[in-house]
Each structure stands twice: as structure tokens, then as C-alpha cells.
Design an enzyme around this catalytic site. Structure first.
Site, PDB file in Angstrom:
ATOM      1  CB  SER A 142       2.440 -12.861   4.633  1.00 12.67           C
ATOM      2  OG  SER A 142       2.745 -11.526   4.396  1.00 12.67           O
ATOM      3  CG  ASP A 165       7.627 -14.078  -5.289  1.00 11.86           C
ATOM      4  OD1 ASP A 165       7.855 -13.073  -5.992  1.00 11.86           O
ATOM      5  OD2 ASP A 165       6.713 -14.132  -4.447  1.00 11.86           O
ATOM      6  N   GLY A 185      13.320 -10.830  -1.766  1.00  9.99           N
ATOM      7  CA  GLY A 185      13.999 -11.980  -1.169  1.00  9.99           C
ATOM      8  C   GLY A 185      13.146 -12.780  -0.207  1.00  9.99           C
ATOM      9  CG  PHE A 186      13.542 -13.175   2.891  1.00 10.14           C
ATOM     10  CD1 PHE A 186      13.796 -14.526   3.060  1.00 10.14           C
ATOM     11  CD2 PHE A 186      14.603 -12.309   2.669  1.00 10.14           C
ATOM     12  CE1 PHE A 186      15.104 -15.003   3.028  1.00 10.14           C
ATOM     13  CE2 PHE A 186      15.910 -12.778   2.636  1.00 10.14           C
ATOM     14  CZ  PHE A 186      16.161 -14.133   2.818  1.00 10.14           C
ATOM     15  N   GLY A 187       9.111 -13.154   1.941  1.00 11.05           N
ATOM     16  CA  GLY A 187       7.746 -12.727   2.206  1.00 11.05           C
ATOM     17  C   GLY A 187       7.650 -12.200   3.632  1.00 11.05           C
ATOM     18  N   GLY A 188       6.528 -11.582   3.920  1.00 15.28           N
ATOM     19  CA  GLY A 188       6.247 -11.166   5.293  1.00 15.28           C
ATOM     20  C   GLY A 188       7.027  -9.966   5.789  1.00 15.28           C
ATOM     21  CG  MET A 207      10.607  -5.145  -6.141  1.00 17.09           C
ATOM     22  SD  MET A 207       9.501  -6.543  -5.979  1.00 17.09           S
ATOM     23  CE  MET A 207       9.774  -7.050  -4.284  1.00 17.09           C
ATOM     24  CG  MET A 261      13.087 -11.427  -7.157  1.00 15.73           C
ATOM     25  SD  MET A 261      12.153 -11.679  -5.655  1.00 15.73           S
ATOM     26  CE  MET A 261      10.943 -12.858  -6.243  1.00 15.73           C
ATOM     27  CB  SER A 318       3.251 -13.810  -3.581  1.00 13.81           C
ATOM     28  OG  SER A 318       4.358 -14.631  -3.246  1.00 13.81           O
ATOM     29  CG  MET A 359      13.247 -15.782  -4.769  1.00 14.32           C
ATOM     30  SD  MET A 359      13.133 -15.431  -3.025  1.00 14.32           S
ATOM     31  CE  MET A 359      11.589 -14.513  -2.954  1.00 14.32           C
ATOM     32  CG  HIS A 419       8.931 -11.023  -8.911  1.00 16.33           C
ATOM     33  ND1 HIS A 419       8.771 -10.574  -7.618  1.00 16.33           N
ATOM     34  CD2 HIS A 419       9.972 -10.296  -9.426  1.00 16.33           C
ATOM     35  CE1 HIS A 419       9.659  -9.630  -7.360  1.00 16.33           C
ATOM     36  NE2 HIS A 419      10.404  -9.449  -8.431  1.00 16.33           N
ATOM     37  CG  ASP A 477       6.001  -8.418  -5.012  1.00 19.61           C
ATOM     38  OD1 ASP A 477       5.477  -8.831  -3.965  1.00 19.61           O
ATOM     39  OD2 ASP A 477       6.812  -9.088  -5.699  1.00 19.61           O
ATOM     40  N   GLY A 478       5.166  -6.504  -2.107  1.00 19.09           N
ATOM     41  CA  GLY A 478       5.899  -6.474  -0.845  1.00 19.09           C
ATOM     42  C   GLY A 478       5.137  -5.760   0.250  1.00 19.09           C
ATOM     43  N   GLY A 479       4.699  -6.509   1.239  1.00 12.15           N
ATOM     44  CA  GLY A 479       4.024  -5.913   2.382  1.00 12.15           C
ATOM     45  C   GLY A 479       2.647  -5.350   2.074  1.00 12.15           C
TER      46      GLY A 479
HETATM   47  C1  DX5 Z   1       9.459 -10.639  -2.155  1.00 11.28           C
HETATM   48  C2  DX5 Z   1       8.513 -11.237  -3.154  1.00 11.28           C
HETATM   49  C3  DX5 Z   1       7.106 -10.924  -2.872  1.00 11.28           C
HETATM   50  C4  DX5 Z   1       6.675 -11.246  -1.468  1.00 11.28           C
HETATM   51  C5  DX5 Z   1       5.230 -11.070  -1.224  1.00 11.28           C
HETATM   52  O1  DX5 Z   1      10.749 -10.826  -2.563  1.00 11.28           O
HETATM   53  O2  DX5 Z   1       8.795 -10.767  -4.440  1.00 11.28           O
HETATM   54  O3  DX5 Z   1       6.267 -11.444  -3.875  1.00 11.28           O
HETATM   55  O4  DX5 Z   1       7.057 -12.509  -1.094  1.00 11.28           O
HETATM   56  O5  DX5 Z   1       4.966 -11.450   0.095  1.00 11.28           O
HETATM   57  P1  DX5 Z   1       4.376 -10.438   1.165  1.00 11.28           P
HETATM   58  O6  DX5 Z   1       3.052  -9.987   0.628  1.00 11.28           O
HETATM   59  O7  DX5 Z   1       4.262 -11.262   2.382  1.00 11.28           O
HETATM   60  O8  DX5 Z   1       5.333  -9.294   1.296  1.00 11.28           O
HETATM   61 ZN    ZN Z   2       7.277 -11.100  -5.986  1.00 10.23          ZN
END
Ligand code: DX5
Ligand code: ZN
Length: 220
Positions: free
Chosen positions: A196, A33, A140-143, A135, A66, A8, A35, A64, A173-175
Site C-alpha cells: 500500500s 502475493d 492475508g491482506f494488504g494495508g 512477516m 500463502m 507488492s 493466496m 510469496h 513484509d507487511g505494513g
Molecule cells: C500480506 C502480504 C503482503 C502485503 C503487503 O499478506 O503478504 O505482501 O500485502 O502490503 P502492505 O505493504 O500494504 O502491508
Molecule cells: Zn507478501
């Protein structure tokens, strides 16, 4: 298709996205992503920027979305040059029609589930999809920290895909990181988003390969 790593760019430097994507030639797809500040409390980019990004790389784009009203906006991302377009089932009014429309335009149709959305009500839709995204954080957010509570759903989704005998990819997707990717692979995921983990690495492309090798090792 074997295991795929789809980094991402959410945690990349937005002021030079073309160069950021060029740093990860080993990526199978680039996860973009989108959004809208309504479906999720964050705002990124729209079809014009995605189109520019698609022109700047040969790596397929994996959008993706959102966003609210994907029924109206998702087909535009195939037109913008995305190989795969994921809409959220929580936002779609007519997911079957939408998946068919994405396919009719030549894109791969994909549907995403937030952590609290079960897979079972959508079992009959699976043959309409080229990919299912489970998910592993609230979008909504990375990291954010990986949610282990999503692992049983990945397992159940894999079992349903096997029961139907279909080739639909299963994305997480996510973490996702070197620490969590094995759990995802063991549960049955075969496409891994990492934001991240890739862009905070000193050598992002080496991280893409390390993630792929770690996932493969988990499968023996
Ligand atoms: C979250 C996104 C993801 C996310 C991935 O809403 O859809 O794609 O940013 O980032 P990490 O790997 O840092 O969770
Ligand atoms: Zn995503």
C-alpha cells in the site's frame, strides 16, 4: 547485494497489472502475493496469471505463496518464470526437500514465518535458503498495521545468519512504509516488501526510491 525494495502488487489495479508493474521501474523485484483462500482467508492469482505477468516485465518476480501444500505447487512458480519462490514453513511438509527442489529448478528458495512462528527451530535450515521472509503482519491482506512485536525476531534471524556466515537475504513484509522501514533496516532486514505504501503514493516509483534511501539512512 545491497538493500532491495520489492513492491507488492496486492494493492495495485488487478485489471491492468502489466501497466501497474511498468510504473515502478526502480523496483528490485516484484512481490507477487499468491493466496488460496485456505492458508489465508483471501484469494488472488495462480501460476497462469503469474506466468503472464513474468512475460510482461524484465523485473524479476518474487512469489510469496500463502497456500496450502506448497510442496506440490511451489516448483510450478519457478516454471512460471519467478526468480524467487517463498513458501510458508507452517504449510510445508518437507521444507528441506522443497527448498532443494526450488533451487534445482533454478529458482531462489525462500521460506516465510508468520508473526507467531519462531526462527530458532529452523536455524539448521538457513543454509538451504536464499532468502528468509519474516512477516510483520498476519498474512492475508494488504494495508495492515506493522507489528513491532516482530522486530526482535528480525534481530535474532540476522544474528543467526551472521553466525552461519551465509548470504541469505532477510526480507520483511507487511505494513512497511516510510514510517516503519528504518526500524526494519536497523533490526537487520535487507529486502523490503511494500504494497500500500507504494501503490497509494502519487508517484509509486519515487516512493520505491524514497523507501530505499530511508532504509539506507537508517544504516548510516
Ligand atoms: C500480506 C502480504 C503482503 C502485503 C503487503 O499478506 O503478504 O505482501 O500485502 O502490503 P502492505 O505493504 O500494504 O502491508
Ligand atoms: Zn507478501
Amino acid at each position: 547485494m545491497g538493500l532491495q525494495i520489492t513492491p507488492s502488487i496486492l494493492n495495485a489495479d488487478f485489471s491492468r497489472l502489466g501497466e501497474e508493474v511498468a510504473r515502478i521501474p526502480s523496483a528490485d523485484m516484484i512481490h507477487v502475493d499468491v493466496m488460496d483462500n485456505h492458508f489465508v482467508p483471501n484469494l488472488t492469482f495462480g501460476p497462469t496469471m503469474v506466468e503472464a505477468l513474468a512475460r510482461s516485465t524484465d523485473t524479476p518476480l518474487d512469489a510469496h505463496l500463502m497456500i496450502e501444500d506448497p510442496d506440490r505447487h511451489a516448483p510450478g512458480y519457478v516454471e512460471a518464470g519467478c526468480a524467487s519462490v517463498t513458501f510458508h514453513v507452517e504449510a510445508a511438509k518437507a521444507p528441506v526437500r522443497l527448498a532443494r527442489e526450488i533451487r534445482a529448478q533454478g529458482g531462489r528458495a525462500s521460506m516465510a514465518l508468520k508473526p507467531a512462528t519462531p526462527i530458532e527451530p529452523y536455524e539448521d535450515l538457513l543454509p538451504e535458503l536464499d532468502m528468509l521472509l519474516v512477516m510483520t503482519v498476519e498474512p492475508g491482506f494488504g494495508g495492515q498495521r506493522f507489528l513491532d512485536l516482530c522486530l526482535p525476531k528480525i534481530r535474532r534471524a540476522r544474528a543467526l545468519l551472521q553466525r552461519h556466515g551465509i548470504e541469505t537475504w532477510l526480507q520483511v513484509d507487511g505494513g512497511v512504509s516510510l514510517e516503519t522501514i528504518e526500524r526494519c533496516a536497523e533490526a537487520g532486514a535487507d529486502v523490503f516488501v511494500a504494497g500500500s505504501a507504494v501503490y497509494s503514493a502519487e508517484d509509486p516509483d519515487a516512493m520505491v526510491n524514497a523507501l530505499r534511501e530511508t532504509a539506507a539512512r537508517a544504516l548510516g
